[in-house]
Design a protein around this motif. Structure first.
Motif, PDB file in Angstrom:
ATOM      1  N   ARG A   8       0.834  -1.215   0.000  1.00 53.86           N
ATOM      2  CA  ARG A   8       0.000   0.000   0.000  1.00 53.86           C
ATOM      3  C   ARG A   8       0.859   1.252   0.000  1.00 53.86           C
ATOM      4  NH1 ARG A   8      -4.440  -1.196   4.602  1.00 53.86           N
ATOM      5  NH2 ARG A   8      -5.226  -3.082   3.652  1.00 53.86           N
ATOM      6  N   ASN A   9       1.931   1.251   0.781  1.00 59.00           N
ATOM      7  CA  ASN A   9       2.814   2.417   0.819  1.00 59.00           C
ATOM      8  C   ASN A   9       3.486   2.652  -0.527  1.00 59.00           C
ATOM      9  OD1 ASN A   9       2.234   3.024   3.478  1.00 59.00           O
ATOM     10  ND2 ASN A   9       4.029   1.987   4.295  1.00 59.00           N
ATOM     11  N   LEU A  10       3.814   1.586  -1.246  1.00 60.65           N
ATOM     12  CA  LEU A  10       4.446   1.716  -2.558  1.00 60.65           C
ATOM     13  C   LEU A  10       3.475   2.205  -3.631  1.00 60.65           C
ATOM     14  CD1 LEU A  10       6.560  -1.556  -2.733  1.00 60.65           C
ATOM     15  CD2 LEU A  10       7.454   0.766  -2.826  1.00 60.65           C
ATOM     16  N   LEU A  11       2.272   1.662  -3.619  1.00 65.51           N
ATOM     17  CA  LEU A  11       1.326   1.921  -4.696  1.00 65.51           C
ATOM     18  C   LEU A  11       0.294   2.989  -4.383  1.00 65.51           C
ATOM     19  CD1 LEU A  11       0.516  -1.717  -5.880  1.00 65.51           C
ATOM     20  CD2 LEU A  11       2.187  -0.113  -6.825  1.00 65.51           C
ATOM     21  N   GLY A  12      -0.049   3.143  -3.111  1.00 62.33           N
ATOM     22  CA  GLY A  12      -1.220   3.942  -2.771  1.00 62.33           C
ATOM     23  C   GLY A  12      -2.454   3.095  -2.973  1.00 62.33           C
ATOM     24  N   ILE A  50      -2.583  -0.991 -13.083  1.00 65.28           N
ATOM     25  CA  ILE A  50      -1.641  -0.219 -12.277  1.00 65.28           C
ATOM     26  C   ILE A  50      -0.589   0.375 -13.205  1.00 65.28           C
ATOM     27  CG2 ILE A  50       0.044  -0.286 -10.398  1.00 65.28           C
ATOM     28  CD1 ILE A  50      -1.477  -2.808  -9.363  1.00 65.28           C
ATOM     29  N   SER A  51      -0.514   1.707 -13.216  1.00 67.65           N
ATOM     30  CA  SER A  51       0.508   2.458 -13.959  1.00 67.65           C
ATOM     31  C   SER A  51       0.654   2.014 -15.411  1.00 67.65           C
ATOM     32  CB  SER A  51       1.846   2.384 -13.221  1.00 67.65           C
ATOM     33  OG  SER A  51       1.737   3.011 -11.961  1.00 67.65           O
ATOM     34  N   ASP A  52      -0.480   1.815 -16.071  1.00 64.29           N
ATOM     35  CA  ASP A  52      -0.511   1.466 -17.498  1.00 64.29           C
ATOM     36  C   ASP A  52       0.220   0.178 -17.849  1.00 64.29           C
ATOM     37  OD1 ASP A  52      -2.105   3.558 -18.370  1.00 64.29           O
ATOM     38  OD2 ASP A  52      -0.404   4.864 -18.819  1.00 64.29           O
ATOM     39  N   THR A 141       9.685  -2.346  -6.277  1.00 62.26           N
ATOM     40  CA  THR A 141      10.911  -1.746  -5.736  1.00 62.26           C
ATOM     41  C   THR A 141      12.122  -2.048  -6.615  1.00 62.26           C
ATOM     42  OG1 THR A 141      11.357  -3.670  -4.320  1.00 62.26           O
ATOM     43  CG2 THR A 141      10.100  -1.833  -3.339  1.00 62.26           C
ATOM     44  N   GLY A 142      11.928  -2.858  -7.671  1.00 61.71           N
ATOM     45  CA  GLY A 142      13.017  -3.193  -8.569  1.00 61.71           C
ATOM     46  C   GLY A 142      13.926  -4.298  -8.056  1.00 61.71           C
ATOM     47  N   TRP A 152       9.390   1.822 -13.078  1.00 64.70           N
ATOM     48  CA  TRP A 152       8.139   2.303 -12.494  1.00 64.70           C
ATOM     49  C   TRP A 152       8.210   3.785 -12.158  1.00 64.70           C
ATOM     50  CZ3 TRP A 152       4.323  -0.874 -13.227  1.00 64.70           C
ATOM     51  CH2 TRP A 152       4.567  -2.244 -13.327  1.00 64.70           C
ATOM     52  N   PRO A 153       7.081   4.466 -12.240  1.00 62.28           N
ATOM     53  CA  PRO A 153       7.049   5.883 -11.857  1.00 62.28           C
ATOM     54  C   PRO A 153       7.176   6.028 -10.338  1.00 62.28           C
ATOM     55  CG  PRO A 153       4.832   5.091 -12.300  1.00 62.28           C
ATOM     56  CD  PRO A 153       5.776   3.967 -12.659  1.00 62.28           C
ATOM     57  N   THR A 154       7.481   7.208  -9.888  1.00 56.43           N
ATOM     58  CA  THR A 154       7.573   7.436  -8.438  1.00 56.43           C
ATOM     59  C   THR A 154       6.193   7.460  -7.799  1.00 56.43           C
ATOM     60  OG1 THR A 154       7.682   9.812  -8.832  1.00 56.43           O
ATOM     61  CG2 THR A 154       9.775   8.647  -8.537  1.00 56.43           C
TER      62      THR A 154
END
Length: 162
Positions: A8-12, A50-52, A141-142, A152-154
């Motif tokens: 959740r913290n990574l993605l919202g 998620i993020s296209d 997180t890669g 990934w975008p920030t």
């Protein structure tokens, strides 16, 4: 911090997310009890893009996508080497990428389900020893799959029905 909280913290959260969706009909249709982490992730991020890039199935699409892919595998998919639910001992098809990768969870026994994937651009089979949440945290997180996942975008964004 739990793995779900870390995710959740990574993605919202997607707008309008409704936690704890009912997966009872999915479990009945697929003939399996889904692990709690699958229901948790797929309740929060299910049925959204998620993020296209990464689409996670929720209660709305999971049964339909598993039924479709199980038939495709039975008909002889050239790279997906194992059965897909609802077939006996099948893998759970839990999502896909916009590039055609197909994501699975394999039941390794004792409640341990780990991520596997058909990587379309590589035309091969990928297996990990990671659970769904740990794998997703690793992807975003890669730490894992960095050779075939996008940069990934920030800040992540979501499309679709939440």
């Amino acid at each position: 911090m739990s793995s779900v909280e870390q995710l959740r913290n990574l993605l919202g959260l997607p707008p309008g997310v409704i936690d704890a969706r009912d997966f009872g009909s999915v479990e009945t249709s697929l003939g399996v009890e889904l692990p709690p982490e699958v229901k948790g992730v797929c309740s929060l991020y299910g049925d959204v893009l998620i993020s296209d890039f990464l689409f996670v199935f929720g209660a709305r699409f999971m049964t339909e996508k598993n039924l479709w892919l199980s038939e495709l595998v039975r008909d002889g998919h050239p790279v997906i080497p194992k059965a897909v639910l609802p077939d006996v001992n099948g893998m759970l098809h839990w999502g896909h990428s916009m590039e055609g990768d197909k994501f699975f969870l394999e039941n390794r026994g004792d409640g341990n389900w780990t991520v596997s994937a058909f990587r379309r651009n590589w035309a091969d089979w990928y297996e990990s020893d990671e659970t769904l949440i740990d794998w997703l945290v690793g992807v975003f997180t890669g730490r894992v799959a960095k050779d075939w996942m996008p940069e990934w975008p920030t800040a992540h964004w979501f499309e679709g029905d939440a």
